[in-house]
Write a protein that holds these residues in place. Structure first.
Motif, PDB file in Angstrom:
ATOM      1  N   GLN A 164      17.971   2.388   8.973  1.00 50.72           N
ATOM      2  CA  GLN A 164      18.450   0.662   9.336  1.00 50.72           C
ATOM      3  C   GLN A 164      17.123   0.142   8.728  1.00 50.72           C
ATOM      4  N   SER A 165      15.759   1.129   9.996  1.00 49.54           N
ATOM      5  CA  SER A 165      14.698  -0.192   9.707  1.00 49.54           C
ATOM      6  C   SER A 165      13.696   0.988  10.321  1.00 49.54           C
ATOM      7  N   ALA A 166      12.033   0.786   9.692  1.00 55.50           N
ATOM      8  CA  ALA A 166      11.511   1.225  10.123  1.00 55.50           C
ATOM      9  C   ALA A 166       9.834   0.913  10.338  1.00 55.50           C
ATOM     10  N   THR A 167       9.130   1.293  11.450  1.00 56.21           N
ATOM     11  CA  THR A 167       8.021   0.300  11.913  1.00 56.21           C
ATOM     12  C   THR A 167       6.662   1.128  11.177  1.00 56.21           C
ATOM     13  N   ILE A 168       6.015   0.819  10.369  1.00 53.48           N
ATOM     14  CA  ILE A 168       4.618   1.386   9.735  1.00 53.48           C
ATOM     15  C   ILE A 168       3.333   1.246  10.599  1.00 53.48           C
ATOM     16  N   VAL A 169       3.581   1.991  12.134  1.00 50.72           N
ATOM     17  CA  VAL A 169       2.166   2.039  12.092  1.00 50.72           C
ATOM     18  C   VAL A 169       0.771   2.299  11.574  1.00 50.72           C
ATOM     19  N   THR A 170       0.214   1.100  11.696  1.00 52.84           N
ATOM     20  CA  THR A 170      -0.993   1.613  10.581  1.00 52.84           C
ATOM     21  C   THR A 170      -2.672   1.425  11.115  1.00 52.84           C
ATOM     22  N   ASP A 171      -3.368   2.260  10.539  1.00 51.08           N
ATOM     23  CA  ASP A 171      -4.890   2.254  11.032  1.00 51.08           C
ATOM     24  C   ASP A 171      -5.570   1.254  10.869  1.00 51.08           C
ATOM     25  N   ASP A 172      -6.945   1.507  11.218  1.00 50.69           N
ATOM     26  CA  ASP A 172      -7.418  -0.100  10.947  1.00 50.69           C
ATOM     27  C   ASP A 172      -8.223  -0.291   9.292  1.00 50.69           C
ATOM     28  N   ALA A 173      -8.436   0.814   9.502  1.00 45.32           N
ATOM     29  CA  ALA A 173      -9.291   1.074   7.785  1.00 45.32           C
ATOM     30  C   ALA A 173      -8.775   1.626   7.162  1.00 45.32           C
ATOM     31  N   VAL A 174      -7.494   1.265   6.958  1.00 41.74           N
ATOM     32  CA  VAL A 174      -6.080   1.306   6.207  1.00 41.74           C
ATOM     33  C   VAL A 174      -6.671   0.178   4.770  1.00 41.74           C
ATOM     34  N   GLN A 175      -6.967   0.238   3.809  1.00 41.70           N
ATOM     35  CA  GLN A 175      -5.890  -0.570   2.570  1.00 41.70           C
ATOM     36  C   GLN A 175      -5.261  -1.069   2.597  1.00 41.70           C
ATOM     37  N   TYR A 176      -5.329  -2.468   2.105  1.00 37.90           N
ATOM     38  CA  TYR A 176      -3.908  -3.063   2.090  1.00 37.90           C
ATOM     39  C   TYR A 176      -3.392  -2.800   1.169  1.00 37.90           C
ATOM     40  N   GLU A 177      -3.706  -2.809  -0.104  1.00 36.58           N
ATOM     41  CA  GLU A 177      -2.938  -1.677  -0.955  1.00 36.58           C
ATOM     42  C   GLU A 177      -1.709  -1.284  -0.658  1.00 36.58           C
ATOM     43  N   ALA A 178      -2.638   0.156  -0.032  1.00 37.30           N
ATOM     44  CA  ALA A 178      -1.832   1.491   0.600  1.00 37.30           C
ATOM     45  C   ALA A 178      -0.543   1.136   1.753  1.00 37.30           C
ATOM     46  N   LEU A 179      -1.180   0.522   1.915  1.00 35.21           N
ATOM     47  CA  LEU A 179       0.424  -0.910   2.743  1.00 35.21           C
ATOM     48  C   LEU A 179       1.417  -1.180   2.195  1.00 35.21           C
TER      49      LEU A 179
END
Lengths: 193, 125
Positions: free
Chosen positions: B89-104
């Motif tokens: 139903q739903s998901a939370t993407i916990v993203t690290d600071d150094a991750v590039q926008y494209e990967a997200l």
């Protein structure tokens, strides 16, 4: 081979040539321009252009230093304030907010100037709609147009600024590479209604 | 009385038609949008928004770091994410600071391909 009359004998393909051909027939001076193919071409071009005409217009200003990431399952773009994050600077609707370099160094959670400008934008929107007695509620849509190489630490601050200014519906702008129409999820929604 | 015979084959005047076409083509060419853009809507879990917290079942947690993606602590390549997220139903993407926008964006796109409704992005830590 039969005996031929002496004289100029050019190849068969020159028979109708004005220079090498046979005696010239008198032609009338009026040359009629053939408009039928021209009209055909125009009709096809007009139909093609109408087929990919988009009424929403260009929400995002494409610039050379921003290459958008690609995605397949996208929604149609809505007309909303655009926060542009390039490799070097952050802009709101074309106006400079600050440089990415400075934001990387700072330890704040938000970008104060961006938040302030977004609040102004929201106030403007609400004033306009109340002046026009329009019931169109503020939906809080904002588009983020970021370069694919930007780090999340900048995106995070932009998102936080948007959220605290009341813009909760954040949309990440992408290039649509899916073959299908951009509004595919929307159609499903209207079908289920 | 003698009636004058007029020729039957009349010619349609195409000049105004061509004019109209030329103007329409010019207008459509100028207003045409050549780059096909779209948007991926996300919500923000965390300090900005608290409305979604009462929702059940709880959202699945995806952790995105520079090293890769983990789903509830288990490593998953992005290419397999769509298959793994079916029915969620739903998901939370916990993203690290150094991750590039494209990967997200790739992760959000994979989630949307699996018809995940509520996708939230939140910073790590």
């Amino acid at each position: 081979m039969g005996i031929k009359v002496p004289g100029k004998r050019m190849g068969k393909r020159f028979e109708h040539s004005k220079v090498f051909g046979h005696a010239h027939a008198k032609k009338s001076g009026f040359a009629d321009l053939l408009v039928t193919p021209l009209v055909d071409m125009f009709v096809i071009i007009v139909l093609f252009l109408i087929a990919n005409f988009s009424a929403t217009g260009e929400v995002l200003m494409m610039s050379k230093d921003i290459s958008l990431p690609e995605a397949k399952n996208v929604q149609d773009i809505q007309s909303a304030p655009v926060v542009t994050v390039s490799k070097t600077e952050v802009l709101l609707s074309g106006a400079l907010i600050g440089r990415v370099e400075d934001f990387t160094r700072e330890e704040y959670l938000n970008i104060p100037l961006l938040e302030e400008k977004l609040r102004d934008e929201r106030k403007k929107f609400e004033d306009l709609h109340s002046a026009a007695n329009d019931s169109g509620a503020f939906k809080g849509d904002v588009n983020i147009q970021a370069d694919k190489g930007v780090e999340f630490r900048i995106i995070k601050r932009v998102m936080f600024s948007c959220a605290s200014a009341g813009y909760g519906n954040i949309n990440f702008a992408t290039l649509n590479v899916g073959g299908g129409p951009a509004d595919a999820p929307k159609k499903e929604e209207s079908a289920s209604r | 009385m003698r009636t004058e015979k007029r020729p039957l084959d009349t010619e349609i005047n195409v000049v105004p038609f061509i004019d109209l076409m030329a103007v329409t083509i010019a207008f459509l060419l100028i207003t045409a949008v050549w780059s096909q853009t779209g948007t991926l809507p996300v919500s923000q879990a965390g300090p900005g928004e608290r409305a979604d917290e009462v929702e059940a079942p709880p959202p699945r947690e995806l952790k995105l770091t520079q090293a890769g993606l983990t789903l509830d602590g288990e490593r998953v390549p992005v290419s397999e994410l769509t298959a793994r997220m079916q029915g969620v139903q739903s998901a939370t993407i916990v993203t690290d600071d150094a991750v590039q926008y494209e990967a997200l964006i790739q992760v959000i796109d994979a989630c949307r391909a699996a018809k995940v409704e509520g996708i939230a992005v939140t910073p790590a830590s």
